[in-house]
Design an enzyme around this catalytic site. Structure first.
Site: not given
Lengths: 295, 195
Positions: A23, A80, A152, A164, A217, A238-239
């Protein structure tokens, strides 16, 4: 000559396998990502952790910002749009983005329908928590799937759960196929609300018919390698990178850990001296669970 | 018969597809082949030939450099590159990213992302020196010009999209498209030429 066929749309994702998609919110970050070895960048105005902190409605980014990032790098640029917002998708296609992410990170535009993606020339990637969701998105025309995880948060627990879950649900299909239990396969196709042919394809392949990345995550090189070892084809971060203390170092480290995901020594080297990782959130403290958007 | 070890540069890209195509081609030729994924210098040192898959050429370059194997790759006598791999083989490239280098092994000039962005990617029937085949072009490069010792193997609308360079000790094969997604004929051809 044919453009926008399934082969062409799924094909780009096949070339991204084993890579890290990062990102970025401006051309400078995009350049850092490219320099550190990202395989593609996701252009957006705010990373998920800021969207979470600031609240309000999150929408498609300003086209000029996406163009700026397209000019800054030569690797693929993704962007996005909101779930169900097919006009944002049309705009992104016109801008020439290489992949559209119909993403739960943005505020959904439609509570019932996702975008009918088959009609577009540009390929789509969509999030999924489980096999049913993944197959519904593929049936709508998604050319790539990623786990939703919990964007995030810098917390890998939800992404692991989704990987999983999908793995075990695929295993069920493979077993039914081996036992030639076509009634069982049909029943699951009905439950998943997809054509039985798609379920059969997964049962035969033993995997999704499109590339499947982890997302939501990932904050450390070990997080990324964990997802890879659990069987995904690549990772979105991402973050986790630009919200950390030393983004360039961390970006490179995550790329190295994914390239050498089975080599613990290399992951250890990559993990050294990266500065502060993003702080992250415990799941129980979240006001909004983005993964529950769209189904 | 010599047992060949074929390496596929495996940092990222369509590695599995190349692996499958190589194994199927070897089976058809009844040639004993071991296909390995190459991510380290040690792995590189064990192979007879290398395949550079589709992916992103600047990223592949960086990972090779970080691993200290860039110069060693240049010493591999037989290399087959598709898309990003073809770019890596070329002597000159257009539209390169900041600091991008190539292996400079083939006397060709190639333009990255020559057809535009992903929405301009396409598949087509292609006539090649190995017969007609389906060819998939994904953010594909285009071979702008060739120099000595390079032979054209396929053209699409008068543009060179596959070629080879053979000497007594080396064999390099480059395609702008992805034969590994649709056919094993290029892998067969590569194996036949390095036996």
């Amino acid at each position: 000559m044919k453009k926008g066929t399934d082969t062409v749309k799924r094909g780009l994702a096949q070339m991204l396998k084993g890579g890290v998609i990062m990102d970025v919110v401006n051309p400078e970050q995009a350049k850092i990502a490219e320099k550190m070895g990202a395989i593609a960048v996701m252009a957006l105005e705010r990373v998920p952790s800021d969207i979470r902190a600031e609240g309000g409605v999150a929408r498609m980014s300003d086209p000029s910002m996406i163009r700026g990032i397209q000019k800054a790098v030569t690797i693929p640029v993704m962007a996005k749009c909101r779930i169900g917002h097919f006009v944002e998708a049309q705009v992104l296609e016109t801008l020439g983005v290489d992949y559209v992410d119909e993403s739960e990170v943005l505020t959904p535009a439609d509570e019932k329908f996702h975008i009918a993606k088959s009609g577009f020339t540009v390929p789509f990637v969509c999030g999924a928590k489980n096999l049913g969701e993944a197959l519904r998105r593929i049936n709508e025309g998604a050319a790539m799937i990623r786990t939703k995880g919990e964007p995030g948060t810098g917390n890998i627990v939800e992404a692991v759960k989704h990987i999983r879950t999908m793995n075990s649900e695929i295993e069920v299909l493979v077993t039914l196929q081996k036992k030639k239990n076509s009634a069982g396969l049909k029943k699951l196709a009905t439950e998943y609300r997809v054509p039985v042919e798609l379920v059969l394809e997964v049962a035969k392949l033993g995997r999704l018919p499109v590339v499947n990345f982890a997302a939501g995550g990932i904050a450390t090189p070990a997080d990324a390698a964990l997802c890879m070892q659990l069987g995904v084809d690549g990772v979105f971060v991402g973050s986790g990178i630009f919200k950390s203390g030393e983004p360039a170092k961390r970006a490179k480290a995550i790329v190295d850990a994914v390239a050498h995901f089975t080599d613990a020594k290399k992951i250890a080297e990559a993990s050294e001296g990266l500065g502060v990782a993003m702080k992250g959130d415990e799941m129980s403290t979240l006001a909004v669970k983005m993964a529950n958007r769209g189904n | 018969m010599k047992h060949l070890t074929i390496g596929i540069l495996a940092f990222h890209g369509d590695v599995i597809e190349h692996k499958r195509a190589t194994e199927q081609a070897a089976k058809k030729l009844r040639q004993k082949v071991t296909v390995i994924e190459v991510r380290t210098k040690e792995e590189l040192s064990t192979i007879d030939a290398l395949i550079l898959p589709g992916g992103e050429s600047p990223t592949l370059q960086k990972l090779c450099e970080r691993e200290g194997m860039w110069c060693d790759i240049k010493k591999i006598p037989n290399i087959f590159g598709t898309c990003a791999g073809a770019i890596m083989l070329a002597k000159n490239i257009g539209n390169k990213s900041d600091g991008q280098k190539t292996l400079e092994l083939m006397n060709i000039e190639i333009d990255r992302n020559a057809y535009g962005r992903q929405t301009d990617s396409f598949e087509t029937k292609l006539m090649t020196a190995l017969g007609e085949m389906d060819a998939v072009f994904i953010r594909a490069p285009r071979i702008k010009s060739i120099e000595k010792n390079v032979t054209i193997l396929a053209e699409n609308n008068d543009e060179i999209v596959a070629c080879e360079q053979k000497t007594s000790t080396t064999f390099y094969l480059a395609t702008c498209f992805h034969p590994e997604l649709t056919t094993i004929r290029f892998h067969e051809y590569f194996l036949r030429n390095i036996l």
